[in-house]
Design a protein around this motif. Structure first.
Motif, short mmCIF file in Angstrom:
data_model
loop_
_atom_site.label_atom_id
_atom_site.label_comp_id
_atom_site.label_asym_id
_atom_site.label_seq_id
_atom_site.Cartn_x
_atom_site.Cartn_y
_atom_site.Cartn_z
N MET B 182 0.93 -0.96 -0.19
CA MET B 182 0.05 0.02 0.05
C MET B 182 0.97 1.26 -0.07
SD MET B 182 -3.18 -0.99 2.44
CE MET B 182 -2.16 -2.31 3.59
N ASP B 210 -7.64 6.30 2.06
CA ASP B 210 -7.28 5.33 2.91
C ASP B 210 -8.28 4.18 2.73
OD1 ASP B 210 -5.03 6.49 3.88
OD2 ASP B 210 -5.73 6.29 6.11
N GLU B 211 -9.65 4.30 2.54
CA GLU B 211 -10.35 3.10 2.43
C GLU B 211 -10.36 2.76 1.06
OE1 GLU B 211 -11.42 6.08 4.16
OE2 GLU B 211 -12.18 5.02 5.73
N THR B 213 -7.70 2.54 -0.78
CA THR B 213 -6.34 1.72 -0.86
C THR B 213 -6.74 0.31 -0.06
OG1 THR B 213 -5.28 3.92 -0.99
CG2 THR B 213 -3.87 1.87 -0.28
N ALA B 214 -7.25 0.45 0.97
CA ALA B 214 -7.25 -0.92 1.95
C ALA B 214 -8.27 -1.85 1.00
CB ALA B 214 -8.06 -0.42 3.11
N ASP B 215 -9.21 -1.34 0.51
CA ASP B 215 -10.20 -2.14 -0.28
C ASP B 215 -9.27 -2.68 -1.52
OD1 ASP B 215 -12.20 -1.44 1.30
OD2 ASP B 215 -13.28 -0.35 -0.07
#
Lengths: 603, 365
Positions: B182, B210-211, B213-215
């Motif tokens: 990430m 961030d959401e 990227t995390a997904d």
């Protein structure tokens, strides 16, 4: 010295209009300080003062000037603080003078601060000598400024001195004008002693040092003196004047200015504006105008590290030795632990204290939102003064609330008028005067709640006017207002240190803006955090801080474990600087978020 | 058995996301650097024989073939269990691939980052998906069949659709190993700094939340598992048996020796590092000074966790560890960031994404 050869004067000027430079130049020209010895702006001694370009402590410097008429004069330059928070100190310094130089920037013109102090000087019947400074700048318009001085202040400005303090141009003309136009002091050296305290500070070796102007009689070494307000007596142990170095002397007679110390242990015994008289042969009346200084703005100060509480108390006590305008008492916050409720003259004063605590005493501080002191009448008729939202009585027990009101003078340029009027209306102002003062400038006089000034007024005024507005204000009484207490709940827990008192009609919008700001300031936690603003049990605004989604270090590059450790340590360190309230880590800035709630500024 | 890391911190250009001490340097410095590297390796006493070699950068695929051959020739233990070379797509000729193979390289790690041309171009890369496919074919033809593909989740402009395009290419090229990082937003990379300053250069304004990227990362975890490339470390995925032998040494606290600028070493007791910049490295070696600038004992008690837990298999705490870290371990088990079968603890799926929160509790000093 024969009072006929004494002149006591101060310099009235807006910040940056050249007061300090002119003072330096006067010192240099009269030989009080050689150019080689001279440090830039010697009158501003504290670091903080120099950085902010304002004078916090008044000083008095004696200059000996051989005038063109052949006589030598004792000129006492009494420096005054240059900020609206310190109006009372300014008035006392002016009372010690017979005249004042009104220094106006040849391109900027008259500002509100200058105007307020000039009115103050005229009120004390001082002779005003207008000086138009920086005339060597290409943008200088001395004629327009002259006209403005005549129009706005109502002073004849035909004989205004044109000068450039920077280049030294006109400095001799200024000195001659001081001698010729400012009257000599009037008091009688043979009357019983009356000396005016116009500044005092604490020195760790000498105790309190007083700057005083002898109005009547004589101050002598070893004299037994009495300080009027507290009635306490002391023996003079040191007497002298600054030139600008301290020079001891045996006597200061009527008309003269100097310093003294008398083994006085606390600054509250030597209050600014008080009268010094002879203990054996006291004057029949004190000098007029003494007021005990009252703080107007209140905020909580808390150490970030709770174990530094004792350190903070010691530091506050030390500061108070030197600053009688500042007071504090212990308070306890559920969110922040043990701290102090502190009273200040104004926001600048608050900032100065805060910076000195952090800089000189190395204490990390959390400052809660500044507020004012309300007069609350309970249903049983009792009147209480409340300066701390946590002590706000239950609404069902309140009959009436009165809030402090100020008269605010704003001077600005026409083109910014629209924005500024909007701001003043938004801040619940009542217009009392609107006047074009020439050169495209406007003078506004508004009655405003003090509470609206302590929020974000300065910043807003500055941005609404691109810096071309100046402000002065003084307390003008109280008015009945429907104020309410706005609480903030973080993850369901009320955070007492975030509560503020607001006007009922603004509560909803302020609550919303505050919560929105907090959402940006409080970092994501491992769980979702609800932020709520409430009046009593009624929630007026709500936002959620979503749970932290990721916090991952990707690479383990070439086996660099130490980099990983450093990054993890840094994260840990960052958390330490936050205050843990319940389960939530709240950064210091969040407690000041309340300050900016009306600005609509996203950053 | 220990590993060897060789650093070649030179690139044709500095990528926007790069936060390492590597970059563009004059040719002349590269030449001096390679001589210094040979000198440092020649001076090493070799108390043991390495079984893995990893040449990282920078862009070591730019290394002149004769220099690479001389450097590897100076490392004992050939044939090694694994010898990896990092390569930039688009720079691999059949001659180079053959020379690498002849020098002992059997694994190539391709810094692809994205198969979407626009995304790659914005980071400063010139390759396309077709370039990468050609590179893989070239490597296979030269006898190098073991490949890693690096991907970054969180690049400017990335969307679920574009990410799935990159993952489609992974499926098509069928590498043995994939690394998914990430994007790290920090001051040390141009892109990170731009994002922190709310700027717009390098596409910073289009950087995913961030959401997202995390997904994207989690999508990759599922997709790669379905392709038979499960995650064995926070950022690393491999077909069973094809995990990076060299990199596993870092996470298992096994020894390795590093050569070159900013290279790190661990002898089982002490951690040490060479000077960071190529200039200083060259200066030191040429004047006969040691390249190593500092060493300190490893803190195994802590590293076992904050490094070891990066592996999906987890860590088995000993009684002393429970005494030291029992409270945070149990707290993380309660809030679902760690799981335990009674003996071994490991990060949960949610725990991986918040692993720094977990790791920092294992740092006491």
């Amino acid at each position: 010295m024969d009072p006929a050869f004494i002149r006591n004067f101060s310099i009235i000027a807006h910040i940056d209009h050249g007061k300090s430079t002119l003072a330096d130049r006067l010192l240099e020209v009269t030989g009080a300080l050689s150019a080689r010895e001279m440090m830039e702006q010697v009158l501003d001694s504290m670091d903080l003062e120099r950085e902010r370009g304002i004078t916090i402590k008044a000083h008095a410097v004696r200059l000996n000037y051989k005038a063109q008429n052949g006589s030598t004069y004792q000129l006492n330059l009494i420096d005054t603080p240059g900020h609206v928070d310190f109006t009372y100190e300014v008035s006392r310094s002016l009372q010690a003078c017979e005249g004042a130089l009104l220094v106006v920037d040849a391109s900027q013109g008259v500002e509100a601060q200058t105007l307020a102090n000039t009115y103050l000087a005229l009120h004390h019947n001082l002779e005003i000598v207008p000086v138009i400074n920086k005339i060597d700048l290409p943008s200088a318009e001395p004629d327009r400024i002259r006209e403005q001085i005549e129009h706005v202040i109502g002073l004849p400005a035909d004989d205004a001195v044109l000068a450039s303090a920077k280049s030294g141009l006109g400095v001799t003309d200024i000195l001659e004008a001081i001698v010729q136009r400012i009257p000599p002091p009037k008091g009688s050296p043979d009357a019983p002693l009356r000396a005016l305290i116009f500044d005092s500070w604490f020195d760790p070796y000498r105790g309190v040092i007083i700057l005083a102007r002898v109005i009547d009689g004589r101050l002598k070494m070893r004299q037994k003196i009495r300080l009027w307000a507290n009635g306490r007596s002391f023996e003079v142990e040191g007497l002298g004047y600054q030139s600008p170095k301290a020079i001891p002397c045996d006597e200061l007679a009527a008309g003269e200015v100097g310093f003294l110390f008398a083994n006085i242990k606390t600054i509250s015994d030597a209050q600014i504006g008080d009268t010094i008289t002879d203990d054996q042969n006291p004057a029949s009346e004190p000098l007029p105008g003494f007021e005990a200084i009252k703080p107007m703005v209140f905020a909580g100060l808390y150490p970030v590290e709770s174990h530094e509480h004792g350190l903070l108390r010691d530091a506050l006590e030390k500061l108070r030795l030197n600053d009688s305008a500042f007071n504090f008492e212990p308070e306890n916050s559920a969110a922040l632990g043990f701290g102090f409720r502190c009273g200040f003259l104004g926001l600048l004063h608050l900032e100065i204290v805060q910076e000195r605590l952090e800089r000189e005493f190395d204490i990390d501080l959390i400052t809660t939102a500044p507020g004012v002191r309300y007069r609350v009448t309970r249903t049983n008729g009792d009147v209480v003064e409340v300066d701390n939202p946590t002590k706000w009585p239950d609404p069902s027990d309140i009959r009436q609330i009165e809030e402090p009101i100020i008269d605010a003078t704003v001077i600005t340029r026409e083109e910014y008028l629209g924005e500024i009027l909007k701001l003043l209306e938004e801040k619940r102002g009542n217009q009392k005067k609107f006047e074009y003062i020439g050169g495209g400038r406007v003078l506004l006089l508004y009655e405003l709640p003090l509470n609206e000034i302590v929020l974000d007024f300065y910043d807003r005024l500055k941005s609404a006017s691109r810096g071309y507005a100046s402000l002065d204000y003084h307390l003008a009484g109280h008015r009945v207002s429907p104020m309410v207490k706005l609480d903030v709940l973080v993850a369901g827990d009320p955070i007492d240190a975030l509560s503020i008192i607001v006007h009922k009609e603004f509560a909803h919008d302020r609550g919303k803006a505050l919560i929105e700001r907090l959402r940006k300031l409080i970092p994501r936690q491992m769980f979702e955090v609800a932020l709520q603003a409430a009046i009593g049990n009624k929630i007026v605004a709500r936002e959620n801080i979503p749970a932290m989604r990721k916090n991952v270090l990707a690479k383990c590059y070439g086996g660099d474990i130490s980099r990983k450790r450093k990054l993890l340590e840094k994260q840990k360190e960052g958390k330490k600087r936050m205050k843990r309230v319940g389960r939530v880590e709240i950064p210091q800035e969040a407690f000041l978020a309340v300050l900016k709630v009306t600005s609509g500024d996203e950053n | 058995m220990p590993g060897v890391y060789i650093s070649f911190p030179f690139c044709a250009q500095k990528c926007t996301f790069c936060n390492f001490a590597s970059g563009v340097a004059p040719r002349e410095l590269e030449a001096r650097y390679l001589r210094a590297l040979e000198q440092e390796i020649a001076g090493h006493p070799w108390p043991w024989t390495p079984d893995t070699v990893y040449i990282g950068g920078g862009t070591p695929s730019r290394m002149p073939l004769d220099a690479l051959s001389r450097i590897l020739g100076a490392i004992p233990g050939r044939p090694w269990r694994e010898a990896t070379l990092e390569a930039a797509p688009g720079s691999i000729t059949p001659e180079a691939a053959r020379a690498w193979h002849d020098a002992g390289i059997d694994r190539v790690s391709l810094g692809v980052q994205s198969f979407v041309t626009r995304e790659a171009a914005r980071t400063g890369r010139k390759h396309t998906a077709a370039t990468v496919a050609a590179d893989v074919a070239t490597l296979r033809a030269a006898g190098i069949a073991n490949h890693n593909i690096d991907l970054i989740a969180g690049l400017p402009g990335q969307t679920p659709a574009s990410w799935s395009e990159s993952l489609d290419w992974v499926e098509r090229l069928a590498p043995a190993h994939v690394s998914v990082y990430m994007l790290e937003v920090d001051q040390d990379s141009r892109l990170g700094l731009e994002i922190l300053n709310n700027g717009a250069r390098y596409g910073a304004a289009d950087a995913p939340s961030d959401e997202l990227t995390a997904d994207l990362y989690e999508t990759a975890v599922d997709r790669l598992a379905a392709l038979g490339i499960p995650r064995y470390e926070i950022s690393n995925f491999a077909r069973p048996g094809l995990e990076s032998v060299h990199n596993l040494k870092y996470w298992r606290l096994e020894p390795y020796t590093g050569f070159g600028a900013d290279a790190h070493s661990f002898d089982g007791v002490l951690r040490s590092e060479n000077v960071e910049t190529a200039e200083e490295y060259v200066r030191r070696v040429e004047s006969g000074q040691p390249a190593r600038q500092s060493e300190a004992p490893a803190n195994r008690d802590e590293e076992r966790f904050f490094v070891g837990l990066r592996l999906m298999r987890g860590v088995t705490p000993e009684p002393a560890d429970w005494a030291r870290f029992g409270a945070p371990i149990n707290r993380f088990i309660d809030n679902g960031l760690l799981e335990s079968d009674g003996a071994t603890i490991k990060l949960t799926r949610a725990g991986v994404l918040l692993s720094n929160e977990v790791f920092s509790e294992f740092i006491l000093t």
